[in-house]
Design a protein around this motif. Structure first.
Motif, short mmCIF file in Angstrom:
data_model
loop_
_atom_site.label_atom_id
_atom_site.label_comp_id
_atom_site.label_asym_id
_atom_site.label_seq_id
_atom_site.Cartn_x
_atom_site.Cartn_y
_atom_site.Cartn_z
N PRO A 49 38.91 42.73 25.37
CA PRO A 49 38.60 44.16 25.54
C PRO A 49 39.58 44.79 26.53
O PRO A 49 40.07 44.11 27.44
CB PRO A 49 37.17 44.16 26.09
CG PRO A 49 36.89 42.77 26.55
CD PRO A 49 37.86 41.85 25.87
N ALA A 50 39.87 46.05 26.35
CA ALA A 50 40.83 46.74 27.21
C ALA A 50 40.38 46.80 28.67
O ALA A 50 41.19 47.03 29.56
CB ALA A 50 41.08 48.15 26.69
N THR A 51 39.11 46.55 28.92
CA THR A 51 38.59 46.57 30.30
C THR A 51 38.85 45.26 31.04
O THR A 51 38.58 45.17 32.23
CB THR A 51 37.08 46.84 30.29
OG1 THR A 51 36.45 45.86 29.45
CG2 THR A 51 36.78 48.24 29.77
N ARG A 52 39.36 44.26 30.36
CA ARG A 52 39.59 42.95 30.98
C ARG A 52 40.69 43.03 32.04
O ARG A 52 41.74 43.63 31.83
CB ARG A 52 40.01 41.95 29.92
CG ARG A 52 40.36 40.59 30.51
CD ARG A 52 40.93 39.67 29.47
NE ARG A 52 41.31 38.42 30.08
CZ ARG A 52 41.91 37.45 29.45
NH1 ARG A 52 42.20 37.56 28.19
NH2 ARG A 52 42.23 36.35 30.06
N ARG A 53 40.45 42.39 33.15
CA ARG A 53 41.46 42.25 34.20
C ARG A 53 41.57 40.76 34.48
O ARG A 53 40.58 40.10 34.76
CB ARG A 53 41.05 42.99 35.48
CG ARG A 53 40.82 44.48 35.29
CD ARG A 53 42.13 45.18 34.94
NE ARG A 53 41.96 46.60 34.71
CZ ARG A 53 41.84 47.16 33.50
NH1 ARG A 53 41.85 46.43 32.42
NH2 ARG A 53 41.71 48.45 33.37
N TRP A 54 42.80 40.23 34.38
CA TRP A 54 42.99 38.80 34.56
C TRP A 54 44.35 38.55 35.18
O TRP A 54 45.30 39.30 34.94
CB TRP A 54 42.85 38.09 33.21
CG TRP A 54 42.79 36.61 33.27
CD1 TRP A 54 42.04 35.83 34.10
CD2 TRP A 54 43.53 35.70 32.45
NE1 TRP A 54 42.25 34.51 33.84
CE2 TRP A 54 43.17 34.39 32.83
CE3 TRP A 54 44.45 35.87 31.44
CZ2 TRP A 54 43.70 33.26 32.22
CZ3 TRP A 54 44.97 34.74 30.84
CH2 TRP A 54 44.59 33.45 31.23
N ARG A 55 44.46 37.50 35.92
CA ARG A 55 45.68 37.18 36.67
C ARG A 55 46.89 36.89 35.78
O ARG A 55 48.02 36.95 36.24
CB ARG A 55 45.43 35.99 37.59
CG ARG A 55 45.07 34.74 36.81
CD ARG A 55 44.51 33.64 37.68
NE ARG A 55 44.04 32.56 36.84
CZ ARG A 55 44.39 31.31 36.97
NH1 ARG A 55 45.20 30.96 37.95
NH2 ARG A 55 43.94 30.40 36.17
N CYS A 56 46.68 36.61 34.53
CA CYS A 56 47.78 36.29 33.62
C CYS A 56 48.11 37.41 32.64
O CYS A 56 48.88 37.21 31.72
CB CYS A 56 47.44 35.01 32.84
SG CYS A 56 47.42 33.53 33.85
N ASP A 57 47.51 38.59 32.82
CA ASP A 57 47.76 39.71 31.92
C ASP A 57 48.66 40.75 32.58
O ASP A 57 48.57 40.99 33.78
CB ASP A 57 46.46 40.40 31.51
CG ASP A 57 45.58 39.53 30.64
OD1 ASP A 57 46.04 38.47 30.19
OD2 ASP A 57 44.42 39.92 30.40
N GLY A 58 49.49 41.37 31.78
CA GLY A 58 50.37 42.43 32.25
C GLY A 58 50.78 43.30 31.08
O GLY A 58 50.11 43.34 30.06
N PHE A 59 51.89 43.99 31.21
CA PHE A 59 52.32 44.87 30.15
C PHE A 59 53.80 45.19 30.30
O PHE A 59 54.42 44.94 31.34
CB PHE A 59 51.52 46.18 30.14
CG PHE A 59 51.71 47.00 31.38
CD1 PHE A 59 52.66 48.02 31.41
CD2 PHE A 59 50.97 46.76 32.53
CE1 PHE A 59 52.84 48.79 32.55
CE2 PHE A 59 51.15 47.52 33.66
CZ PHE A 59 52.07 48.53 33.69
#
Length: 156
Positions: free
Chosen positions: A140-150
Protein backbone atom coordinates in the motif's frame (compact mmCIF):
# COMPACT_ATOMS: atom_id res chain seq x y z
CA UNK A 1 11.46 25.91 -12.80
CA UNK A 2 8.60 24.91 -15.08
CA UNK A 3 9.05 21.14 -14.85
CA UNK A 4 6.80 18.40 -13.57
CA UNK A 5 8.19 15.52 -11.50
CA UNK A 6 6.52 12.17 -10.90
CA UNK A 7 7.22 8.53 -10.09
CA UNK A 8 8.04 6.34 -13.09
CA UNK A 9 5.38 4.11 -14.58
CA UNK A 10 6.00 0.38 -14.31
CA UNK A 11 6.45 0.24 -18.10
CA UNK A 12 9.03 3.04 -18.01
CA UNK A 13 10.92 1.19 -15.29
CA UNK A 14 10.98 -1.96 -17.46
CA UNK A 15 12.32 0.01 -20.42
CA UNK A 16 14.99 1.63 -18.24
CA UNK A 17 16.19 -1.73 -16.86
CA UNK A 18 16.32 -3.17 -20.39
CA UNK A 19 13.39 -5.59 -20.54
CA UNK A 20 10.64 -3.35 -21.96
CA UNK A 21 10.94 -4.86 -25.43
CA UNK A 22 10.12 -8.30 -24.01
CA UNK A 23 6.99 -7.30 -22.12
CA UNK A 24 3.61 -6.27 -23.54
CA UNK A 25 3.28 -2.49 -23.86
CA UNK A 26 -0.41 -2.53 -22.89
CA UNK A 27 -3.08 -4.79 -21.43
CA UNK A 28 -1.09 -6.48 -18.67
CA UNK A 29 -1.02 -5.69 -14.98
CA UNK A 30 2.32 -5.47 -13.18
CA UNK A 31 1.20 -8.51 -11.17
CA UNK A 32 0.83 -10.59 -14.35
CA UNK A 33 4.32 -9.56 -15.52
CA UNK A 34 6.14 -10.18 -12.26
CA UNK A 35 8.88 -12.84 -12.49
CA UNK A 36 7.92 -13.74 -16.07
CA UNK A 37 11.43 -13.16 -17.43
CA UNK A 38 13.55 -15.72 -15.64
CA UNK A 39 17.31 -15.41 -15.21
CA UNK A 40 17.37 -11.74 -16.26
CA UNK A 41 18.91 -9.43 -13.68
CA UNK A 42 20.00 -5.79 -13.91
CA UNK A 43 23.62 -7.04 -14.16
CA UNK A 44 22.95 -9.86 -16.67
CA UNK A 45 21.99 -13.53 -16.50
CA UNK A 46 24.45 -14.91 -13.92
CA UNK A 47 23.59 -15.84 -10.34
CA UNK A 48 24.93 -14.80 -7.89
CA UNK A 49 25.46 -11.14 -8.82
CA UNK A 50 28.78 -10.32 -10.44
CA UNK A 51 31.15 -8.23 -8.31
CA UNK A 52 30.07 -4.59 -8.29
CA UNK A 53 26.57 -5.39 -9.62
CA UNK A 54 24.81 -3.19 -7.10
CA UNK A 55 23.91 -2.70 -3.47
CA UNK A 56 22.36 -5.96 -2.26
CA UNK A 57 22.33 -7.96 0.98
CA UNK A 58 26.01 -8.77 1.32
CA UNK A 59 28.51 -9.73 3.99
CA UNK A 60 28.76 -6.12 5.27
CA UNK A 61 24.98 -6.08 5.67
CA UNK A 62 25.14 -9.29 7.70
CA UNK A 63 27.80 -7.84 10.03
CA UNK A 64 25.64 -4.76 10.67
CA UNK A 65 22.35 -6.68 10.85
CA UNK A 66 23.06 -10.34 11.75
CA UNK A 67 19.40 -11.32 11.28
CA UNK A 68 19.47 -10.32 7.59
CA UNK A 69 19.83 -13.11 5.04
CA UNK A 70 22.64 -12.39 2.61
CA UNK A 71 24.04 -13.46 -0.74
CA UNK A 72 26.86 -15.80 0.19
CA UNK A 73 30.23 -14.55 -0.97
CA UNK A 74 28.89 -11.25 -2.35
CA UNK A 75 30.37 -7.97 -1.13
CA UNK A 76 29.55 -4.47 -2.35
CA UNK A 77 31.15 -2.36 0.37
CA UNK A 78 27.93 -0.93 1.81
CA UNK A 79 26.11 -2.51 4.78
CA UNK A 80 22.88 -0.61 4.02
CA UNK A 81 22.09 2.03 1.37
CA UNK A 82 24.81 3.23 -0.96
CA UNK A 83 25.26 6.71 -2.43
CA UNK A 84 23.68 7.25 -5.84
CA UNK A 85 26.02 6.32 -8.71
CA UNK A 86 28.23 4.06 -6.57
CA UNK A 87 28.01 1.37 -9.25
CA UNK A 88 28.35 1.58 -13.05
CA UNK A 89 25.31 2.64 -15.12
CA UNK A 90 23.50 0.26 -17.44
CA UNK A 91 23.73 0.44 -21.24
CA UNK A 92 21.26 3.36 -21.27
CA UNK A 93 23.34 5.34 -18.78
CA UNK A 94 20.88 4.83 -15.93
CA UNK A 95 22.25 4.15 -12.45
CA UNK A 96 21.05 1.94 -9.61
CA UNK A 97 18.13 0.08 -11.17
CA UNK A 98 18.92 -2.83 -8.89
CA UNK A 99 19.71 -2.62 -5.22
CA UNK A 100 20.05 0.13 -2.62
CA UNK A 101 16.27 0.70 -2.21
CA UNK A 102 13.04 -0.64 -3.68
CA UNK A 103 11.60 2.06 -5.93
CA UNK A 104 7.96 3.08 -5.92
CA UNK A 105 6.18 3.26 -9.28
CA UNK A 106 2.99 5.18 -9.94
CA UNK A 107 1.06 2.10 -11.15
CA UNK A 108 -1.26 -0.08 -9.16
CA UNK A 109 -0.06 -3.68 -8.82
CA UNK A 110 -3.30 -5.33 -9.91
CA UNK A 111 -6.94 -4.64 -10.73
CA UNK A 112 -7.93 -4.15 -7.08
CA UNK A 113 -6.10 -0.76 -7.13
CA UNK A 114 -5.11 -1.34 -3.53
CA UNK A 115 -1.32 -1.67 -3.68
CA UNK A 116 1.30 0.14 -5.72
CA UNK A 117 4.30 -1.38 -7.49
CA UNK A 118 7.86 -1.48 -6.15
CA UNK A 119 10.79 -2.34 -8.44
CA UNK A 120 14.51 -2.98 -8.21
CA UNK A 121 15.27 -4.79 -4.93
CA UNK A 122 17.30 -3.26 -2.08
CA UNK A 123 20.32 -3.53 0.17
CA UNK A 124 18.29 -6.09 2.15
CA UNK A 125 17.48 -8.34 -0.84
CA UNK A 126 19.26 -11.67 -1.09
CA UNK A 127 16.98 -14.21 -2.81
CA UNK A 128 17.20 -14.66 -6.60
CA UNK A 129 13.51 -14.02 -7.46
CA UNK A 130 13.18 -10.48 -6.00
CA UNK A 131 16.38 -9.45 -7.78
CA UNK A 132 14.98 -10.36 -11.23
CA UNK A 133 14.56 -7.35 -13.51
CA UNK A 134 10.94 -8.45 -14.05
CA UNK A 135 10.07 -8.78 -10.35
CA UNK A 136 7.37 -6.47 -9.02
CA UNK A 137 6.76 -6.03 -5.33
CA UNK A 138 3.48 -4.65 -4.04
CA UNK A 139 2.56 -2.62 -0.99
CA UNK A 140 0.00 0.00 0.00
CA UNK A 141 1.17 3.55 -0.70
CA UNK A 142 1.01 4.26 3.05
CA UNK A 143 3.82 1.78 3.76
CA UNK A 144 7.04 3.18 5.21
CA UNK A 145 10.02 0.84 5.31
CA UNK A 146 13.78 1.16 5.61
CA UNK A 147 14.36 -0.47 2.22
CA UNK A 148 11.90 1.63 0.17
CA UNK A 149 12.67 4.76 -1.80
CA UNK A 150 11.97 6.36 -5.14
CA UNK A 151 13.38 8.07 -8.19
CA UNK A 152 11.74 10.90 -10.09
CA UNK A 153 10.94 11.18 -13.76
CA UNK A 154 11.23 14.69 -15.14
CA UNK A 155 8.57 15.43 -17.72
CA UNK A 156 9.61 17.73 -20.58
Amino acid sequence: EGRRYRLPADREWSIAVGIGDREPATGATPESLSKKLKDEYPWGKAWPPIPGAGNYADEDCHRKSPAEKTIEGYADGFPVTSPVMSFPPNSLGIYDLGGSVWEWCEDFYDDTHKDHVLRGASWGSSAPAPLLSSFRGNQPATRRWRCDGFRCVVEQ
